[in-house]
Design a protein around this motif. Structure first.
Motif, PDB file in Angstrom:
ATOM      1  N   THR A 203      30.457 -12.351  74.343  1.00 45.12           N
ATOM      2  CA  THR A 203      29.689 -12.075  73.114  1.00 45.12           C
ATOM      3  C   THR A 203      29.983 -13.094  72.023  1.00 45.12           C
ATOM      4  O   THR A 203      29.237 -13.197  71.048  1.00 45.12           O
ATOM      5  CB  THR A 203      29.998 -10.663  72.588  1.00 45.12           C
ATOM      6  OG1 THR A 203      31.409 -10.538  72.398  1.00 45.12           O
ATOM      7  CG2 THR A 203      29.511  -9.601  73.572  1.00 45.12           C
ATOM      8  N   LYS A 227      16.977   1.350  70.262  1.00 43.50           N
ATOM      9  CA  LYS A 227      17.924   0.541  71.030  1.00 43.50           C
ATOM     10  C   LYS A 227      19.196   0.426  70.190  1.00 43.50           C
ATOM     11  O   LYS A 227      19.375  -0.513  69.409  1.00 43.50           O
ATOM     12  CB  LYS A 227      17.318  -0.822  71.353  1.00 43.50           C
ATOM     13  CG  LYS A 227      16.078  -0.721  72.253  1.00 43.50           C
ATOM     14  CD  LYS A 227      15.449  -2.078  72.493  1.00 43.50           C
ATOM     15  CE  LYS A 227      14.315  -1.995  73.509  1.00 43.50           C
ATOM     16  NZ  LYS A 227      13.192  -1.185  73.062  1.00 43.50           N
ATOM     17  N   GLU A 228      20.053   1.413  70.326  1.00 46.28           N
ATOM     18  CA  GLU A 228      21.182   1.589  69.409  1.00 46.28           C
ATOM     19  C   GLU A 228      22.145   0.407  69.411  1.00 46.28           C
ATOM     20  O   GLU A 228      22.602  -0.045  68.357  1.00 46.28           O
ATOM     21  CB  GLU A 228      21.923   2.886  69.739  1.00 46.28           C
ATOM     22  CG  GLU A 228      21.085   4.134  69.476  1.00 46.28           C
ATOM     23  CD  GLU A 228      21.832   5.408  69.797  1.00 46.28           C
ATOM     24  OE1 GLU A 228      23.030   5.322  70.132  1.00 46.28           O
ATOM     25  OE2 GLU A 228      21.219   6.490  69.720  1.00 46.28           O
ATOM     26  N   SER A 229      22.476  -0.102  70.588  1.00 37.98           N
ATOM     27  CA  SER A 229      23.455  -1.193  70.636  1.00 37.98           C
ATOM     28  C   SER A 229      22.900  -2.461  69.998  1.00 37.98           C
ATOM     29  O   SER A 229      23.622  -3.196  69.331  1.00 37.98           O
ATOM     30  CB  SER A 229      23.873  -1.474  72.085  1.00 37.98           C
ATOM     31  OG  SER A 229      22.748  -1.787  72.884  1.00 37.98           O
ATOM     32  N   GLU A 232      22.967  -2.025  66.271  1.00 38.71           N
ATOM     33  CA  GLU A 232      24.340  -2.208  65.793  1.00 38.71           C
ATOM     34  C   GLU A 232      24.665  -3.689  65.643  1.00 38.71           C
ATOM     35  O   GLU A 232      25.219  -4.125  64.631  1.00 38.71           O
ATOM     36  CB  GLU A 232      25.312  -1.548  66.777  1.00 38.71           C
ATOM     37  CG  GLU A 232      26.775  -1.676  66.397  1.00 38.71           C
ATOM     38  CD  GLU A 232      27.176  -0.733  65.272  1.00 38.71           C
ATOM     39  OE1 GLU A 232      28.253  -0.965  64.667  1.00 38.71           O
ATOM     40  OE2 GLU A 232      26.428   0.220  64.982  1.00 38.71           O
ATOM     41  N   GLU A 233      24.311  -4.461  66.661  1.00 44.03           N
ATOM     42  CA  GLU A 233      24.591  -5.903  66.628  1.00 44.03           C
ATOM     43  C   GLU A 233      23.792  -6.586  65.525  1.00 44.03           C
ATOM     44  O   GLU A 233      24.318  -7.430  64.792  1.00 44.03           O
ATOM     45  CB  GLU A 233      24.248  -6.521  67.984  1.00 44.03           C
ATOM     46  CG  GLU A 233      24.689  -7.962  68.130  1.00 44.03           C
ATOM     47  CD  GLU A 233      26.192  -8.138  67.958  1.00 44.03           C
ATOM     48  OE1 GLU A 233      26.588  -9.154  67.335  1.00 44.03           O
ATOM     49  OE2 GLU A 233      26.955  -7.287  68.430  1.00 44.03           O
TER      50      GLU A 233
END
Length: 456
Positions: A203, A227-229, A232-233
């Motif tokens: 990452t 799309k939670e992840s 977050e990013e």
């Protein structure tokens, strides 16, 4: 004043400043007038076509008279003659052309114009009442990245110029700041990069690419929904860039407040800067777009053909651009100037090309599975966990809503479930949506995203 030209220069300025009409209309029609002479109280002009003369006299004669009265102190009559010298030469007598047949063959030449002979810059963007505020905001951002309107959020339907403005900002910033790191991506590309880095266990590369940008432009942020992840990013990327005064520009098909399935903390950040919309272009702007695209492709399109296209392709700038490109290719094949017959064939071709890709049950199940974090196989299976069961019911509801398939056929698609199970699932979702605003918004977004993707 020394000449009629000088008088008319002031007339045009008056129309721009005092006329209660859009600037694009003044530049499109008033500026088309060529001053010939002022004979007593008669102002004589020439134009290139009868179409121009009729539009000007029917819509702008009173404004012109008002301008002359203000500048000269007396009333004048407006006379407009058509300049015959600009008429296209008459073609040699030929048999009528089968433009439908030629249209089917235009593909052999069209590739020459795929990229067209112009770039997506501010110079090639046509400004009208539907987009002038967005245009002004974008030019301000490009002039001083990070100083004005950060973030800049542009929203509106597909095909109206949001992506053009994003590329124009990137182009302008690169010209004035060649050392800046400028990143333009769609939300889908952002997500794919993120997933690839996770899969590769690196990452750090992702962070290095996005969190060190000087200008970050992200198209279609509505596809971050659920799309939670990825949210977050993006949240942390946004925070770092904004804190460092780096420019962020975002586009969406709807305003931040309407993006109900994005996290509140992200939506609130979208509202920190400036929010501007782009709407469907009016007739004058569509005419100007067609003329500008034709000019950039060195193509003459008669006024009646231009009007014909503008009256039939009303909601999408990409379609207007496509029509001009296809006319350019067709002109090579036909060996004659664009005509109404050509335009009819081109428009039919474009509207046919623009038909949505068929939405299959499989595509719907894949989309719903992605939103709920399960697999398509899970949805079709007999598993009964809460997450899978909810995803299955929503998928059944969406399939029915989009395809209108018979209930028995839907049951077959979902692992051979019987009619009563399908009825229950649809009814259950309908009832839940009435009491759960978040679920209602989620399902509506799923349906909208599926339909958007089917249109390419």
């Amino acid at each position: 004043m020394n000449s009629f030209d000088e008088v008319f220069t002031r007339v045009k300025q008056y129309c721009l400043e005092e006329g209660d009409i859009p600037e694009v209309a003044v530049k499109l029609w008033i500026y088309a007038l060529i001053p010939v002479r002022l004979d007593g109280t008669t102002a004589l002009f020439s134009v290139q076509s009868e179409f121009q003369r009729d539009v000007i006299l029917n819509n702008y004669e009173s404004l012109l008279k008002e301008a002359f009265l203000s500048i000269l102190g007396f009333e004048v009559d407006i006379r407009i003659q058509v300049d015959d010298e600009t008429t296209m030469p008459v073609q040699n007598s030929r048999k009528p052309k089968d433009y439908d047949e030629l249209a089917r063959r235009h593909e052999e030449l069209e590739h020459s114009f795929e990229g067209a002979n112009y770039e997506y810059t501010f110079d090639t963007f046509i400004v009208g009442g539907s987009n002038e505020f967005a245009y002004a905001a974008c030019t301000a951002v490009a002039k001083e990245p990070g100083k004005n309107y950060n973030p800049l959020f542009i929203y509106g339907p597909s095909g109206l110029g949001k992506t053009h403005l994003m590329h124009a900002i990137a182009h302008e910033v690169h010209q004035s700041h060649p050392n800046y790191k400028i990143i333009y991506v769609t939300s889908e590309e952002f997500g794919n990069d993120f997933i690839a880095c996770i899969n590769n266990g690196n990452t750090a590369n992702f962070h290095d690419k996005y969190r060190n940008a000087d200008v970050l432009l992200v198209d279609d942020v509505q596809f971050f929904s659920n799309k939670e992840s990825m949210q977050e990013e993006f949240f942390h990327t946004f925070n770092k860039l904004h804190a460092e005064g780096k420019q962020i520009v975002l586009t969406s098909d709807k305003s931040p407040k309407e993006l109900k399935t994005l996290e509140e903390r992200i939506r609130s950040r979208f509202e920190w800067g400036l929010i501007t919309d782009i709407s469907t272009p009016d007739f004058e702007t569509r005419i100007a777009i067609i003329r500008r695209k034709a000019e950039l492709l060195d193509l003459y399109i008669p006024d009646d053909v231009t009007e014909f296209i503008a009256n039939r392709l009303k909601t999408n700038i990409r379609q207007l651009e496509g029509a001009v490109k296809k006319l350019k290719a067709l002109k090579h094949l036909a060996g004659s100037a664009p005509s109404i017959s050509m335009a009819q064939s081109v428009i039919k071709d474009i509207l046919s090309d623009d038909q949505p890709v068929p939405i299959t049950v499989e595509k719907i199940i894949v989309e719903v599975a992605d939103v709920y974090g399960v697999s398509p196989e899970d949805i079709r299976s007999s598993k009964r966990s809460s997450q899978i069961s909810t995803a299955r019911k929503v998928a059944i509801y969406v399939v029915r809503e989009i395809t209108q398939m018979p209930l028995q056929a839907i049951g077959t698609e979902f692992g051979g479930r019987d009619h009563s199970t399908i009825v229950y699932s649809i009814s259950n979702v309908e009832t839940a949506m009435k009491h759960d605003e978040h679920l209602k918004q989620l399902v509506e977004d799923i349906i909208k995203n599926i339909r958007s993707k089917s249109h390419g």
